[in-house]
Design an enzyme around this catalytic site. Structure first.
Site, mmCIF file in Angstrom:
data_model
loop_
_atom_site.group_PDB
_atom_site.id
_atom_site.type_symbol
_atom_site.label_atom_id
_atom_site.label_comp_id
_atom_site.label_asym_id
_atom_site.label_seq_id
_atom_site.Cartn_x
_atom_site.Cartn_y
_atom_site.Cartn_z
ATOM 1 N N LYS A 1 -2.488 4.989 7.394
ATOM 2 C CA LYS A 1 -2.496 5.440 6.007
ATOM 3 C C LYS A 1 -3.071 4.328 5.133
ATOM 4 O O LYS A 1 -2.618 3.185 5.252
ATOM 5 C CB LYS A 1 -1.063 5.776 5.575
ATOM 6 C CG LYS A 1 -0.930 6.308 4.156
ATOM 7 C CD LYS A 1 0.537 6.603 3.820
ATOM 8 C CE LYS A 1 0.668 7.146 2.408
ATOM 9 N NZ LYS A 1 2.077 7.398 2.018
ATOM 10 N N LYS B 1 0.330 1.135 7.652
ATOM 11 C CA LYS B 1 0.316 1.585 6.261
ATOM 12 C C LYS B 1 -0.114 0.411 5.390
ATOM 13 O O LYS B 1 0.579 -0.604 5.305
ATOM 14 C CB LYS B 1 1.697 2.083 5.840
ATOM 15 C CG LYS B 1 1.736 2.595 4.393
ATOM 16 C CD LYS B 1 3.124 3.102 4.034
ATOM 17 C CE LYS B 1 3.172 3.614 2.606
ATOM 18 N NZ LYS B 1 4.517 4.123 2.242
ATOM 19 N N SER C 1 -3.113 10.721 -1.768
ATOM 20 C CA SER C 1 -3.301 11.343 -3.078
ATOM 21 C C SER C 1 -4.556 10.871 -3.801
ATOM 22 O O SER C 1 -5.241 11.652 -4.457
ATOM 23 C CB SER C 1 -2.071 11.101 -3.949
ATOM 24 O OG SER C 1 -1.826 9.704 -4.096
ATOM 25 N N TYR D 1 -3.259 16.950 1.478
ATOM 26 C CA TYR D 1 -3.040 17.881 0.374
ATOM 27 C C TYR D 1 -4.094 18.985 0.363
ATOM 28 O O TYR D 1 -3.971 19.954 -0.379
ATOM 29 C CB TYR D 1 -3.043 17.113 -0.953
ATOM 30 C CG TYR D 1 -2.057 15.967 -0.950
ATOM 31 C CD1 TYR D 1 -0.691 16.211 -1.049
ATOM 32 C CD2 TYR D 1 -2.478 14.642 -0.807
ATOM 33 C CE1 TYR D 1 0.231 15.169 -1.018
ATOM 34 C CE2 TYR D 1 -1.573 13.603 -0.775
ATOM 35 C CZ TYR D 1 -0.221 13.867 -0.878
ATOM 36 O OH TYR D 1 0.680 12.833 -0.836
ATOM 37 N N LYS E 1 3.985 -3.822 -3.514
ATOM 38 C CA LYS E 1 4.563 -3.641 -2.179
ATOM 39 C C LYS E 1 3.845 -4.467 -1.109
ATOM 40 O O LYS E 1 3.927 -4.171 0.080
ATOM 41 C CB LYS E 1 4.552 -2.151 -1.819
ATOM 42 C CG LYS E 1 5.340 -1.293 -2.799
ATOM 43 C CD LYS E 1 5.499 0.144 -2.325
ATOM 44 C CE LYS E 1 6.373 0.934 -3.294
ATOM 45 N NZ LYS E 1 6.701 2.291 -2.802
#
Length: 329
Positions: free
Chosen positions: A254, A196, A280, A319, A223
């Site tokens: 990801k 990630k 997203s 999505y 992060k």
């Protein structure tokens, strides 16, 4: 050699092209992310994610039944936690009657065979918007991992089929696996966010859950101390190998489309299935460009999910899942 071998023969018609097609998209390829909120009758569109919604449990129930009818068999649950329930340690995450726990039960009651995967991370529950516990301005690793293990057991008790730790703490897969085994959840799987990256593509997601890191002097502003540096490739292999050794049943890369080289690297070395999260930012860029008439929405959508699968994904959290399945059906 040419002219004995003319490659264009196999491209002559759509029937021939489909007959020799190497990568086929089906409903079985998809994991559907769902955003859950408190309340009743809530179905609110996320401003930065057109045609995607936060839903209360009654609408989640309707949604999973519709997904099942479309042939979509797996959901990944995320919860938007009210601010008054947030703290530094994510205490609310262990509430047996918390929103996540109720969401798991709601899905299983509505559609028992639906595969339920759950987000395991502190950021929805954190007053700081981080995936870990903060002490002295640092994200502490081992205390966070122990808490994530407790969270995972709580999700398993509620009926989750897979827990999906998305935090990137070192060693947390082993800690979670041991906790699940000790509590006799031997069949609860772990979908590990193994590679990630600290990506700029996550913005709309954090808007959806109100989980962006807060801007405080004594709190990390991003992060990057735990999510991976996007300049690195070999690190992804190292992280994934460790997660497999620690007991991950599925590993994940990801984001998706900007990391297809990483997907192929992981697929080549992995002995477990590989998932990819089409995030997203990737979703909203297609939506925004299509709204302006700059691209063909369905054509680009299909090209991108096909590229992700072609690169090596065994499953795709997207999505676009409903859009794709409705289009190909």
């Amino acid at each position: 050699m040419f002219p004995l071998r003319r490659n264009r023969r196999l491209r002559t018609t759509e029937s021939i092209r489909s007959m020799v097609r190497e990568t086929i998209i089906s409903p079985n390829d998809f994991i559907v992310p769902l955003f859950v909120v408190e309340g009743k009758g809530v179905r609110e569109e996320i401003p930065s994610m057109p045609n995607y919604y936060r839903m209360s449990l009654d609408n989640i129930e309707k949604e999973v039944r519709e997904l099942w009818k479309l042939g979509l068999k797996s959901v990944l649950l995320f919860v938007k936690v009210p601010d008054n329930l947030k703290d530094n340690k994510g205490t609310e995450a262990l509430n047996p009657n918390g929103l996540m726990q109720r969401a798991i039960k709601t899905v299983k009651n509505a559609c028992p065979d639906m595969i339920v995967m759950t987000d395991v991370a502190l950021d929805p529950y954190s007053i700081y918007g981080h995936d870990g516990i903060i002490e002295n301005g640092q994200i502490v690793n081992d205390k966070t991992s122990l808490f994530l293990a407790e969270m995972s057991v709580s999700h398993a008790k509620a009926g989750a089929d897979f827990v999906a730790p998305s935090d990137m703490m070192d060693g947390r897969i082993l800690t979670i696996r041991e906790a699940l085994e000790e509590n006799n959840f031997i069949n609860t799987g772990i979908l590990a966010y193994s590679a990630k990256y600290a990506s700029a593509h996550y913005g709309p997601f954090r808007d959806a859950l109100d989980s962006a890191p807060v801007d405080l002097i004594d709190v990390p502003k991003d992060k990057k101390t735990y999510q991976m540096d996007y300049h690195n490739r070999l690190e992804a292999i190292r992280e994934t190998r460790m997660d497999i050794e620690e007991g991950a049943d599925i590993v994940m890369v990801k984001p998706g489309i900007a990391y297809l080289d990483i997907v192929r690297e992981i697929k080549n070395m992995s002995e477990v299935p590989v998932a990819v999260y089409q995030v997203s930012g990737e979703y909203c860029m297609i939506k925004a460009a299509a709204e302006r008439g700059w691209i063909d929405h369905d054509a680009v959508m299909m090209e991108q999910v096909t590229a992700i699968k072609r690169a090596g994904a065994d499953m795709i959290a997207s999505y676009f899942a409903k859009d794709v399945v409705q289009l190909i059906s």
